[in-house]
Structure formats: C-alpha cells, structure tokens
Write a protein that holds these residues in place. Structure first.
Motif, PDB file in Angstrom:
ATOM      1  N   GLY A 288     109.115 101.611 121.353  1.00 54.91           N
ATOM      2  CA  GLY A 288     110.208 102.580 121.497  1.00 54.91           C
ATOM      3  C   GLY A 288     109.661 103.962 121.843  1.00 54.91           C
ATOM      4  N   TYR A 289     108.549 104.324 121.210  1.00 50.63           N
ATOM      5  CA  TYR A 289     107.922 105.636 121.439  1.00 50.63           C
ATOM      6  C   TYR A 289     107.473 105.736 122.899  1.00 50.63           C
ATOM      7  N   ALA A 290     106.804 104.659 123.397  1.00 54.88           N
ATOM      8  CA  ALA A 290     106.299 104.662 124.779  1.00 54.88           C
ATOM      9  C   ALA A 290     107.444 104.837 125.776  1.00 54.88           C
ATOM     10  N   ARG A 291     108.556 104.166 125.504  1.00 54.40           N
ATOM     11  CA  ARG A 291     109.692 104.210 126.429  1.00 54.40           C
ATOM     12  C   ARG A 291     110.188 105.643 126.614  1.00 54.40           C
ATOM     13  N   GLN A 292     110.053 106.482 125.576  1.00 52.34           N
ATOM     14  CA  GLN A 292     110.664 107.820 125.639  1.00 52.34           C
ATOM     15  C   GLN A 292     109.678 108.975 125.757  1.00 52.34           C
ATOM     16  N   LEU A 293     108.373 108.708 125.573  1.00 53.81           N
ATOM     17  CA  LEU A 293     107.408 109.821 125.516  1.00 53.81           C
ATOM     18  C   LEU A 293     107.411 110.687 126.769  1.00 53.81           C
ATOM     19  N   TYR A 294     107.306 110.078 127.955  1.00 50.52           N
ATOM     20  CA  TYR A 294     107.180 110.891 129.170  1.00 50.52           C
ATOM     21  C   TYR A 294     108.460 111.672 129.448  1.00 50.52           C
ATOM     22  N   ALA A 295     109.610 111.065 129.160  1.00 52.58           N
ATOM     23  CA  ALA A 295     110.863 111.813 129.354  1.00 52.58           C
ATOM     24  C   ALA A 295     110.859 113.039 128.436  1.00 52.58           C
ATOM     25  N   ALA A 296     110.352 112.878 127.210  1.00 50.54           N
ATOM     26  CA  ALA A 296     110.276 114.016 126.275  1.00 50.54           C
ATOM     27  C   ALA A 296     109.337 115.087 126.832  1.00 50.54           C
ATOM     28  N   LEU A 297     108.177 114.671 127.359  1.00 55.47           N
ATOM     29  CA  LEU A 297     107.233 115.650 127.921  1.00 55.47           C
ATOM     30  C   LEU A 297     107.831 116.352 129.143  1.00 55.47           C
ATOM     31  N   HIS A 298     108.543 115.579 129.976  1.00 53.36           N
ATOM     32  CA  HIS A 298     109.203 116.201 131.139  1.00 53.36           C
ATOM     33  C   HIS A 298     110.231 117.238 130.671  1.00 53.36           C
ATOM     34  N   THR A 299     111.025 116.880 129.676  1.00 52.47           N
ATOM     35  CA  THR A 299     112.052 117.804 129.169  1.00 52.47           C
ATOM     36  C   THR A 299     111.397 119.080 128.638  1.00 52.47           C
ATOM     37  N   LEU A 300     110.347 118.916 127.823  1.00 53.63           N
ATOM     38  CA  LEU A 300     109.697 120.092 127.239  1.00 53.63           C
ATOM     39  C   LEU A 300     109.005 120.919 128.313  1.00 53.63           C
ATOM     40  N   ASP A 301     108.487 120.245 129.340  1.00 54.93           N
ATOM     41  CA  ASP A 301     107.805 120.932 130.432  1.00 54.93           C
ATOM     42  C   ASP A 301     108.770 121.853 131.180  1.00 54.93           C
ATOM     43  N   GLU A 302     110.037 121.481 131.195  1.00 51.01           N
ATOM     44  CA  GLU A 302     111.028 122.281 131.923  1.00 51.01           C
ATOM     45  C   GLU A 302     111.579 123.432 131.093  1.00 51.01           C
ATOM     46  N   THR A 303     111.391 123.348 129.765  1.00 51.79           N
ATOM     47  CA  THR A 303     111.887 124.409 128.888  1.00 51.79           C
ATOM     48  C   THR A 303     110.787 125.463 128.833  1.00 51.79           C
ATOM     49  N   LYS A 304     111.144 126.717 128.833  1.00 53.82           N
ATOM     50  CA  LYS A 304     110.098 127.748 128.794  1.00 53.82           C
ATOM     51  C   LYS A 304     109.490 127.807 127.398  1.00 53.82           C
ATOM     52  N   LEU A 305     108.320 127.192 127.240  1.00 55.67           N
ATOM     53  CA  LEU A 305     107.673 127.128 125.934  1.00 55.67           C
ATOM     54  C   LEU A 305     106.269 127.696 126.030  1.00 55.67           C
ATOM     55  N   ALA A 306     105.757 128.143 124.889  1.00 57.11           N
ATOM     56  CA  ALA A 306     104.365 128.601 124.860  1.00 57.11           C
ATOM     57  C   ALA A 306     103.438 127.426 124.616  1.00 57.11           C
ATOM     58  N   GLU A 307     103.918 126.459 123.811  1.00 55.71           N
ATOM     59  CA  GLU A 307     103.088 125.282 123.549  1.00 55.71           C
ATOM     60  C   GLU A 307     103.944 124.116 123.059  1.00 55.71           C
ATOM     61  N   ILE A 308     103.350 122.929 123.171  1.00 50.89           N
ATOM     62  CA  ILE A 308     104.000 121.713 122.676  1.00 50.89           C
ATOM     63  C   ILE A 308     103.140 121.165 121.541  1.00 50.89           C
ATOM     64  N   LEU A 309     103.747 120.946 120.385  1.00 46.83           N
ATOM     65  CA  LEU A 309     103.034 120.363 119.242  1.00 46.83           C
ATOM     66  C   LEU A 309     103.495 118.921 119.085  1.00 46.83           C
ATOM     67  N   VAL A 310     102.543 117.997 118.951  1.00 47.89           N
ATOM     68  CA  VAL A 310     102.910 116.586 118.815  1.00 47.89           C
ATOM     69  C   VAL A 310     102.334 116.042 117.512  1.00 47.89           C
ATOM     70  N   GLU A 311     103.181 115.410 116.717  1.00 48.05           N
ATOM     71  CA  GLU A 311     102.723 114.775 115.472  1.00 48.05           C
ATOM     72  C   GLU A 311     101.800 113.613 115.846  1.00 48.05           C
ATOM     73  N   SER A 312     100.619 113.542 115.222  1.00 44.76           N
ATOM     74  CA  SER A 312      99.642 112.514 115.592  1.00 44.76           C
ATOM     75  C   SER A 312     100.184 111.111 115.302  1.00 44.76           C
ATOM     76  N   LEU A 313      99.535 110.111 115.921  1.00 45.93           N
ATOM     77  CA  LEU A 313     100.054 108.738 115.888  1.00 45.93           C
ATOM     78  C   LEU A 313      99.224 107.853 114.958  1.00 45.93           C
ATOM     79  N   PRO A 314      99.781 106.733 114.508  1.00 44.40           N
ATOM     80  CA  PRO A 314      99.024 105.807 113.663  1.00 44.40           C
ATOM     81  C   PRO A 314      97.778 105.280 114.378  1.00 44.40           C
ATOM     82  N   ASP A 315      96.800 104.781 113.587  1.00 44.40           N
ATOM     83  CA  ASP A 315      95.517 104.317 114.124  1.00 44.40           C
ATOM     84  C   ASP A 315      95.545 102.900 114.694  1.00 44.40           C
ATOM     85  N   SER A 316      96.594 102.149 114.433  1.00 37.76           N
ATOM     86  CA  SER A 316      96.575 100.723 114.790  1.00 37.76           C
ATOM     87  C   SER A 316      96.597 100.495 116.301  1.00 37.76           C
ATOM     88  N   GLY A 317      96.114  99.281 116.720  1.00 40.70           N
ATOM     89  CA  GLY A 317      95.893  98.937 118.120  1.00 40.70           C
ATOM     90  C   GLY A 317      97.100  99.103 119.021  1.00 40.70           C
TER      91      GLY A 317
END
Ligand code: TXA
Ligand code: MG
Length: 331
Positions: A288-317
């Motif tokens: 589910g995360y993979a399906r939406q990640l790039y759309a989220a990055l595209h959305t944030l890229d279009e908003t005037k932001l100073a930085e994007i903070l991303v909560e780190s991901l689990p270690d599993s394969g």
C-alpha cells in the motif's frame, strides 16, 4: 511539440488509443505508457535514432542503460545473446511482472540502449495496457521511467505530462500504476545473481527460485568490479531536501516550531501537538505504501516547502525497495 493524450478506456476507443500509440512508436516516435510499476517512456528498442530521442526528452546522460520491454520470454530471447536456464526459471516464476533481468545482449541491440555495455536489461510487464501496446507494436520497446532525469518516477499520466509533456509525442493514459515503485533489477551475467535494484519482488522471493542472490554492496566489498550504471546515489528525488527520521526524532523535530514550511510523510496519523504544513499519512503495509509514495512526493514537490521529513521504514525485506528509494530521494 504537442503531446497527444491518448486515454485508454475499455472498448473501441481504448483499441484506437493503443493503435495510435503503436503507430507512433513504429514511426520512431516517443510514447509514454503505464506499466504495473511506473509509467515508461517508450521507443522502438532496435531503432537507434528513436532510442536517442528518449535521452533528449529526459535530459538523461547517455551512460544510463534502458530496460527493453517484451511480451514474454520468447521475445526476450530476440534481444539476448545467451539466454540462461536461471532466466527461464525466473521468467516462469515472475513474468509477466516487475522483474528486470540483465543478460548478454544480442548483436542488433543498439549501443544507445545499453549505454555501450555488453549486457541488456529485459522485462515483460504485466500491465494490460503495456501488454496491448507491445502486442500491437510487435517488437521490443525500450523504456526508462517517463520523467526528467533524476526526478521522481511518474505513477499517473498527469505526472508524466507535468514532467516531460511537450517533449514527447504521446501519453497513453491508463490510470494510476498499481505497484508504484520500479522493477527489481537482477544481473545474471555473473556466476551468482546480483541484485542491482530492490523492487516489488523481494530478494527472498528470488532466492526461492534461483538460490543465493548477492547484493550490490556485498559484491563490491568482495572486490568484484561492478558497474552500477544509472544507480546514482541521489535519484528519484524531489527538488526540496528529503530527510528520513525515526518516529521519535520526527516528533522531537516537529515539537520545535519550524522556521519554514515542512511536509511530512508518515505511517501514523498527525499528532495533535505537531504543526507541519502538510502531513501525508501512507498505509502501514509495504504494498500500500509503495502504491502511494511517489504520488505523495510529487504532491509535496509542488507545494512550496523548505524540506520533506519522512518517518523511517521497518527493517524487514518487503520494505527493501522502499528504503532504497527513500535513501535515493535524499534521506
Ligand atoms: O519498473 C521499471 O523498471 C520501469 C518501467 C518503465 O519498466 N523502468 C525503469 O527504468 O525504472 P529506468 O531507466 O528508470 O531504470 C532502469 C534501471 C537502472 O537502474 C539501470 O541501471 C538498470 O535498470 N539497467 C538497465 N539496463 C542495464 C544494464 N544493461 N546493465 C545494468 N543495469 C541496467
Ligand atoms: Mg528512472
């Protein structure tokens, strides 16, 4: 140039869109199309001038090799010099699907496709629009992700249009791509298969079929000289800085009033005390995360932001491909 938008709807108009796209490809033109991973920017793989146009449209250096898209293993053999028994097993297990195999290239694959390397990447995509396009075109189609060089890959036709609209001949619009991150890339030119890019198919799944699979870092450590073409450390990146932080650090960072606008991508809901300007909550499962990640990055890229903070991901394969992409996005 004007970019035609060819909407794929079920029925006769869908057929027309596919036929128009195939006709453009056969004239040596560039057509973006959906695959199950991300949108690709296609050109006839055996037509060197057409392939060169891909590099111009993306602003991509010619040292980055392209993936050749085929319908099946039979068509893959046409672009490969020596097809491997391991390739047979992997194709039987994962094709059509998000796995790219690197194998010695056939003589008629232009150097433009492989960036002069002796090996070629091949993959049979499973997306019905990609398959219809390949079947109608009847020949292999080279396609990198359909974005400007180094930018985030597109998962919708609109992402493609915003990134390279006006620079390509047409976009086949087949809606949002179901997987959302690029294919797993596996190099079969050595004795032990080498994972060049983690993706939707995990290392464990590959090992279940072919036994031991090495990671790129591991092979480099052991001294094997391995080219990692197009694997620039910073890639798939938005235009603002991206920082990946464990959730505690994220909370701490947000408890201090930021001086400039901050966007957050997390798997949890926005805490009441935090005030980032944009908070995007993604699903807590890898698919589910993979399906939406790039759309989220595209959305944030279009908003005037100073930085994007991303909560780190689990270690599993199952999160390997996603950790890799966040790392390349700058985190
Ligand atoms: O899911 C995907 O793979 C998408 C869709 C459109 O199929 N395509 C894609 O292409 O992501 P691109 O060009 O953005 O990434 C291709 C990756 C690069 O990491 C490149 O280094 C690797 O595949 N690759 C391609 N041909 C190669 C070769 N001959 N040797 C080593 N690596 C290769
Ligand atoms: Mg790409």
């Amino acid at each position: 140039m004007e970019t035609e938008i060819l909407e794929v709807v079920v029925g006769a108009r869908g057929r027309e869109a596919i036929e128009r796209a195939a006709a453009l490809l056969l004239e040596g033109k560039l057509v973006a199309f959906p695959t199950e991973t991300v949108y690709g920017l296609g050109a006839l793989a055996l037509d060197a001038p057409a392939v060169s146009r891909i590099f111009e449209a993306k602003g991509r250096p010619a040292i980055n090799p392209l993936i050749v898209h085929v319908l099946d293993a039979a068509q893959a053999r046409e672009v490969v010099r020596s097809w491997d028994p391991r390739a047979d097993e992997l194709a039987a297990a994962f094709w059509p699907g998000p796995l790219t195999l690197i194998l010695p290239k056939a003589a008629d694959v232009p150097d433009e496709v492989t960036a002069g390397l002796p090996a070629v990447g091949v993959r049979a995509p499973s997306h019905p629009v990609a398959r219809a396009l390949l079947a109608t075109t009847g020949v292999p189609v080279a396609a990198p992700s359909a974005n400007r060089y180094m930018a985030v890959s597109p998962t919708t036709a609109l992402h493609v249009e915003k990134s390279i609209g006006g620079r390509i001949d047409a976009i086949l619009d087949g809606g949002a791509t179901p997987i959302g991150i690029e294919s797993t890339v596996l190099d079969l030119t050595g004795l032990v298969p080498l994972l060049l890019r983690p993706g939707a198919i995990s290392r464990a799944e590959l090992e279940g079929v072919v036994g031991r699979v090495d990671l790129l870092d591991q092979a480099t450590k052991e001294g094997a000289p391995r080219p990692s073409p197009g694997m620039a450390r910073r890639h798939y990146a938005p235009s603002v800085p991206v920082h990946v932080l464990p959730s505690d650090d994220l909370e701490a960072r947000l408890s201090i009033a930021p001086r400039a606008a901050v966007g957050v991508i997390a798997r949890s809901a926005r805490p009441v005390q935090a005030h980032p300007d944009v908070w995007i909550q993604l699903p807590d499962d890898a698919k589910g995360y993979a399906r939406q990640l790039y759309a989220a990055l595209h959305t944030l890229d279009e908003t005037k932001l100073a930085e994007i903070l991303v909560e780190s991901l689990p270690d599993s394969g199952e999160w390997d491909g996603l950790r890799d992409r966040l790392h390349r996005a700058g985190g």
